[in-house]
Design a protein around this motif. Structure first.
Motif, PDB file in Angstrom:
ATOM      1  N   PHE A  88     -10.067 -48.369 -12.933  1.00  0.00           N
ATOM      2  CA  PHE A  88     -11.267 -47.809 -13.555  1.00  0.00           C
ATOM      3  C   PHE A  88     -11.925 -46.793 -12.627  1.00  0.00           C
ATOM      4  CE2 PHE A  88     -15.901 -47.895 -14.077  1.00  0.00           C
ATOM      5  CZ  PHE A  88     -16.018 -47.524 -15.404  1.00  0.00           C
ATOM      6  N   GLY A  89     -11.998 -47.131 -11.338  1.00  0.00           N
ATOM      7  CA  GLY A  89     -12.618 -46.230 -10.371  1.00  0.00           C
ATOM      8  C   GLY A  89     -11.900 -44.898 -10.276  1.00  0.00           C
ATOM      9  N   PHE A  90     -10.563 -44.948 -10.203  1.00  0.00           N
ATOM     10  CA  PHE A  90      -9.786 -43.714 -10.102  1.00  0.00           C
ATOM     11  C   PHE A  90      -9.913 -42.873 -11.364  1.00  0.00           C
ATOM     12  CE2 PHE A  90      -7.985 -44.893  -6.157  1.00  0.00           C
ATOM     13  CZ  PHE A  90      -7.299 -43.798  -5.674  1.00  0.00           C
ATOM     14  N   ARG A  91      -9.893 -43.520 -12.523  1.00  0.00           N
ATOM     15  CA  ARG A  91      -9.988 -42.783 -13.788  1.00  0.00           C
ATOM     16  C   ARG A  91     -11.315 -42.045 -13.903  1.00  0.00           C
ATOM     17  NH1 ARG A  91      -6.188 -44.431 -17.793  1.00  0.00           N
ATOM     18  NH2 ARG A  91      -4.936 -46.200 -17.112  1.00  0.00           N
TER      19      ARG A  91
ATOM     20  N   PHE B 220     -11.960 -39.634 -10.197  1.00  0.00           N
ATOM     21  CA  PHE B 220     -11.033 -38.515 -10.019  1.00  0.00           C
ATOM     22  C   PHE B 220     -10.537 -37.930 -11.339  1.00  0.00           C
ATOM     23  CE2 PHE B 220     -10.558 -41.235  -6.232  1.00  0.00           C
ATOM     24  CZ  PHE B 220     -10.971 -40.326  -5.265  1.00  0.00           C
ATOM     25  N   ASN B 221     -11.006 -38.517 -12.470  1.00  0.00           N
ATOM     26  CA  ASN B 221     -10.646 -38.024 -13.807  1.00  0.00           C
ATOM     27  C   ASN B 221      -9.128 -37.900 -13.974  1.00  0.00           C
ATOM     28  OD1 ASN B 221     -11.201 -37.138 -16.417  1.00  0.00           O
ATOM     29  ND2 ASN B 221     -11.261 -34.983 -15.810  1.00  0.00           N
ATOM     30  N   THR B 222      -8.423 -38.995 -13.670  1.00  0.00           N
ATOM     31  CA  THR B 222      -6.967 -39.020 -13.773  1.00  0.00           C
ATOM     32  C   THR B 222      -6.502 -40.326 -14.388  1.00  0.00           C
ATOM     33  OG1 THR B 222      -4.901 -39.001 -12.519  1.00  0.00           O
ATOM     34  CG2 THR B 222      -6.828 -39.892 -11.400  1.00  0.00           C
ATOM     35  N   ASN B 223      -5.388 -40.274 -15.108  1.00  0.00           N
ATOM     36  CA  ASN B 223      -4.826 -41.487 -15.697  1.00  0.00           C
ATOM     37  C   ASN B 223      -3.998 -42.280 -14.695  1.00  0.00           C
ATOM     38  OD1 ASN B 223      -5.891 -41.168 -18.292  1.00  0.00           O
ATOM     39  ND2 ASN B 223      -4.252 -39.775 -18.885  1.00  0.00           N
ATOM     40  N   LEU B 224      -3.691 -41.661 -13.560  1.00  0.00           N
ATOM     41  CA  LEU B 224      -2.900 -42.326 -12.533  1.00  0.00           C
ATOM     42  C   LEU B 224      -3.812 -42.914 -11.463  1.00  0.00           C
ATOM     43  CD1 LEU B 224      -0.017 -39.736 -12.024  1.00  0.00           C
ATOM     44  CD2 LEU B 224       0.095 -41.880 -13.285  1.00  0.00           C
ATOM     45  N   SER B 225      -3.441 -44.093 -10.981  1.00  0.00           N
ATOM     46  CA  SER B 225      -4.184 -44.740  -9.907  1.00  0.00           C
ATOM     47  C   SER B 225      -3.209 -45.601  -9.109  1.00  0.00           C
ATOM     48  CB  SER B 225      -5.304 -45.614 -10.487  1.00  0.00           C
ATOM     49  OG  SER B 225      -4.771 -46.793 -11.053  1.00  0.00           O
TER      50      SER B 225
ATOM     51  N   ILE C 278     -26.159 -55.735 -12.405  1.00  0.00           N
ATOM     52  CA  ILE C 278     -27.313 -55.859 -11.497  1.00  0.00           C
ATOM     53  C   ILE C 278     -27.531 -54.582 -10.692  1.00  0.00           C
ATOM     54  CG2 ILE C 278     -28.163 -57.071  -9.433  1.00  0.00           C
ATOM     55  CD1 ILE C 278     -26.729 -59.599 -10.569  1.00  0.00           C
ATOM     56  N   THR C 279     -26.444 -53.946 -10.285  1.00  0.00           N
ATOM     57  CA  THR C 279     -26.550 -52.721  -9.464  1.00  0.00           C
ATOM     58  C   THR C 279     -26.656 -51.448 -10.322  1.00  0.00           C
ATOM     59  OG1 THR C 279     -24.120 -52.619  -9.327  1.00  0.00           O
ATOM     60  CG2 THR C 279     -25.292 -53.742  -7.535  1.00  0.00           C
ATOM     61  N   HIS C 280     -26.741 -51.633 -11.647  1.00  0.00           N
ATOM     62  CA  HIS C 280     -26.861 -50.506 -12.587  1.00  0.00           C
ATOM     63  C   HIS C 280     -25.689 -49.529 -12.484  1.00  0.00           C
ATOM     64  CE1 HIS C 280     -30.950 -51.810 -13.475  1.00  0.00           C
ATOM     65  NE2 HIS C 280     -31.200 -51.840 -12.182  1.00  0.00           N
ATOM     66  N   THR C 281     -24.526 -50.058 -12.191  1.00  0.00           N
ATOM     67  CA  THR C 281     -23.322 -49.217 -12.106  1.00  0.00           C
ATOM     68  C   THR C 281     -22.303 -49.573 -13.198  1.00  0.00           C
ATOM     69  OG1 THR C 281     -22.375 -50.753 -10.477  1.00  0.00           O
ATOM     70  CG2 THR C 281     -23.541 -48.821  -9.627  1.00  0.00           C
ATOM     71  N   SER C 282     -22.712 -50.445 -14.103  1.00  0.00           N
ATOM     72  CA  SER C 282     -21.806 -50.868 -15.171  1.00  0.00           C
ATOM     73  C   SER C 282     -21.565 -49.744 -16.170  1.00  0.00           C
ATOM     74  CB  SER C 282     -22.385 -52.082 -15.904  1.00  0.00           C
ATOM     75  OG  SER C 282     -21.605 -52.398 -17.049  1.00  0.00           O
ATOM     76  N   SER C 283     -20.357 -49.681 -16.682  1.00  0.00           N
ATOM     77  CA  SER C 283     -20.053 -48.721 -17.753  1.00  0.00           C
ATOM     78  C   SER C 283     -20.462 -49.331 -19.087  1.00  0.00           C
ATOM     79  CB  SER C 283     -18.557 -48.409 -17.763  1.00  0.00           C
ATOM     80  OG  SER C 283     -17.801 -49.605 -17.903  1.00  0.00           O
ATOM     81  N   TYR C 284     -20.666 -48.461 -20.088  1.00  0.00           N
ATOM     82  CA  TYR C 284     -21.035 -48.930 -21.427  1.00  0.00           C
ATOM     83  C   TYR C 284     -19.778 -49.269 -22.227  1.00  0.00           C
ATOM     84  CZ  TYR C 284     -25.747 -47.132 -20.554  1.00  0.00           C
ATOM     85  OH  TYR C 284     -27.002 -46.901 -20.035  1.00  0.00           O
TER      86      TYR C 284
ATOM     87  N   GLY D 248     -18.963 -53.726 -17.232  1.00  0.00           N
ATOM     88  CA  GLY D 248     -18.735 -53.697 -15.790  1.00  0.00           C
ATOM     89  C   GLY D 248     -17.891 -52.519 -15.347  1.00  0.00           C
ATOM     90  N   TRP D 249     -17.038 -52.760 -14.352  1.00  0.00           N
ATOM     91  CA  TRP D 249     -16.159 -51.710 -13.823  1.00  0.00           C
ATOM     92  C   TRP D 249     -14.768 -51.847 -14.455  1.00  0.00           C
ATOM     93  CZ3 TRP D 249     -18.159 -54.314  -8.938  1.00  0.00           C
ATOM     94  CH2 TRP D 249     -19.420 -53.822  -8.610  1.00  0.00           C
ATOM     95  N   LEU D 250     -14.746 -52.074 -15.751  1.00  0.00           N
ATOM     96  CA  LEU D 250     -13.489 -52.270 -16.466  1.00  0.00           C
ATOM     97  C   LEU D 250     -13.350 -51.230 -17.566  1.00  0.00           C
ATOM     98  CD1 LEU D 250     -13.625 -56.159 -16.649  1.00  0.00           C
ATOM     99  CD2 LEU D 250     -12.308 -54.785 -15.039  1.00  0.00           C
TER     100      LEU D 250
END
Length: 473
Positions: A30-33, A36-41, A152-158, A169-171
């Motif tokens: 999820f972080g790499f996508r 870095f806006n890429t499908n590869l990680s 809690i850290t306000h970094t969750s995705s919708y 979350g980060w999924l």
């Protein structure tokens, strides 16, 4: 020290470790996508490494019979994959959602799914599976902790980015995240009877319940959690009656009260899922079909394509004749059935089956007409019918029938030995069947790399129970 470490490095522990690190691989992906806006990680390459390493190790260690069957299996899946991709390239049009590389990713993922199914069944057959079940428990704990940490850290995705509703979350996918939690419940919920794990299981169920019912925003989460909880209560009561044992009133009461509290809380305070349903209802009138002088029954983009087909304004090569006719058929069927324009899954279901009929091509019926060969809104989210339409009869047999066979075999053995099976056997059998429901109504269940592993574990545990049952007999 070296001997102790060497004793812990074995195939079973490696496969269990793979389950535990799945949440970290998902977060990394999820972080790499997104960064870095890429499908590869790194996850793309790390996931298959363990599976490939294990199968290579077994290939060289085992006898000629194992080598022969492994080679023949690889050959069958490779030949099917090459033919499928060849046909995909032939039917691909200007409107196709993606290219041959993306299509190949599906072939590889589903093939690895079957390879993992074989590995986990082979390695854990007739073995003690406690470490396998505990790995699922630890993995579910890591998932839920990461999600709450993200919120809690306000970094969750919708879950639904456009409407900015729900949290995942980060999924990557809300539906896949919900599926992970629901399917793992079928495995670890029986650990509630073990005093060593009771507190962690109860805490996990509470945190997962709050997330699925109030935060994620999907129907799968809201209805699925209540359903799985109800299934467990019914199984416990059924098992006790079947074996003339005293019903554990404490677990039944806690489960029953929990469901009632959930229902009352949702009614009084609502949930993100209900907000999402209301939003979809509100925007139905945003798409108007002028020929009907009212709400359209297909999406706005599909209506635009349909109108261009009628006026012969569609650019050359954008769609084949079978696709054009299928759009028109979809339009007429959707109007007759009064389908809502934001019911994407029903529109996909109608279109894809009509397309197979209009293509009238035996090769496509056998090997599939391509998962990504269609317009983006018509890519089939319902996996089980997608196996049949997009991957053909052979793809359906290769990718889905193994799981269906285990489910049917498990049911037959269970009924045959109704007095001998335990509550864990029943939960695993129902978990195997629940997978089909999730795949059909939610989609991307078998395809998702982490959900796939949980499905594999459910079936491997079920086969293990069947093996031990037959051994006792």
């Amino acid at each position: 020290m070296k001997e102790k470490l060497k004793g812990k490095i074995n195939i079973e522990n490696i496969l269990c470790l793979f389950i535990i690190i799945c949440p970290f691989l998902d977060i990394l992906s999820f972080g790499f996508r997104n960064i870095f806006n890429t499908n590869l990680s790194p996850s793309t390459f790390l996931r298959p490494v363990i599976t490939i390493a294990v199968i290579i190790y077994l290939f060289f260690k085992k006898d000629k019979k194992f080598k022969l069957y492994t080679f023949l299996g690889f050959l069958v899946f490779a030949i099917y994959g090459v033919i499928h991709l060849y046909l995909f390239e032939k039917v691909k049009t200007g409107s196709s959602y993606s290219n041959i590389i993306h299509e190949a990713q599906y072939i590889v993922n589903y093939s690895f799914m079957i390879l993992n199914l074989f590995l986990y069944i082979y390695v854990f057959q007739s073995k003690n599976t406690d470490k396998l079940k505990k790995s699922i428990l630890y993995s579910a704990c890591i998932y839920i902790v990461s999600i709450y940490l993200a919120i809690i850290t306000h970094t969750s995705s919708y879950t639904y980015w456009e409407e900015q509703m729900g949290y995942k979350g980060w999924l990557e996918s809300g539906n896949s995240t919900g599926a992970i939690f629901l399917l793992t419940m079928f495995i670890y919920i029986n650990l509630i009877k073990d005093k060593k794990y009771r507190k962690i299981v109860i805490l996990l169920l509470v945190l997962v319940g709050i997330f699925l019912i109030f935060l994620i925003g999907t129907r799968v989460g809201l209805l699925g959690f209540i359903l799985v909880l109800a299934i467990y209560i019914i199984v416990e009561v059924f098992y006790s009656l079947l074996h003339n044992e005293k019903i554990n009133k404490k677990y039944v009461a806690i489960g029953g009260i929990s469901i009632i509290i959930i229902g009352i809380t949702v009614i009084l305070f609502g949930s993100t899922t209900l907000q999402r349903r209301k939003h979809l209802k509100d925007i139905e009138s945003d798409i108007i079909d002028e020929s009907l002088n009212g709400n359209a029954h297909i999406t706005g983009d599909l209506l635009d394509i349909k109108n261009k087909i009628d006026k012969n304004e569609l650019e050359e090569g954008y769609m084949g004749e079978a696709e054009k006719q299928s759009i028109l058929d979809l339009y007429n069927i959707a109007n007759k059935m009064n389908i809502t324009n934001n019911d994407y899954r029903m529109q996909q279901l109608i279109y894809n089956f009509v397309l197979v009929k209009n293509q009238k091509n035996l090769s496509l019926i056998l090997f599939g007409n391509g998962y990504n060969a269609n317009f983006y809104e018509l890519v089939f989210e319902m996996e089980i019918p997608a196996f049949l339409c997009n991957f053909g009869i052979l793809g359906f047999c290769l990718y889905f029938v193994p799981f269906l066979s285990i489910f049917v075999y498990g049911m037959w053995i269970g009924i045959k030995n109704i007095k001998k099976i335990d509550d864990e056997y029943i939960m695993l059998e129902l978990g195997s069947g629940f997978t089909f429901a999730l795949s059909f109504f939610s989609g991307y269940t078998f395809f998702n790399s982490s959900t796939m592993i949980i499905i594999v574990v459910i079936n491997a545990l079920l086969i293990n129970k069947i093996y031990n049952l037959k051994k006792e007999n």
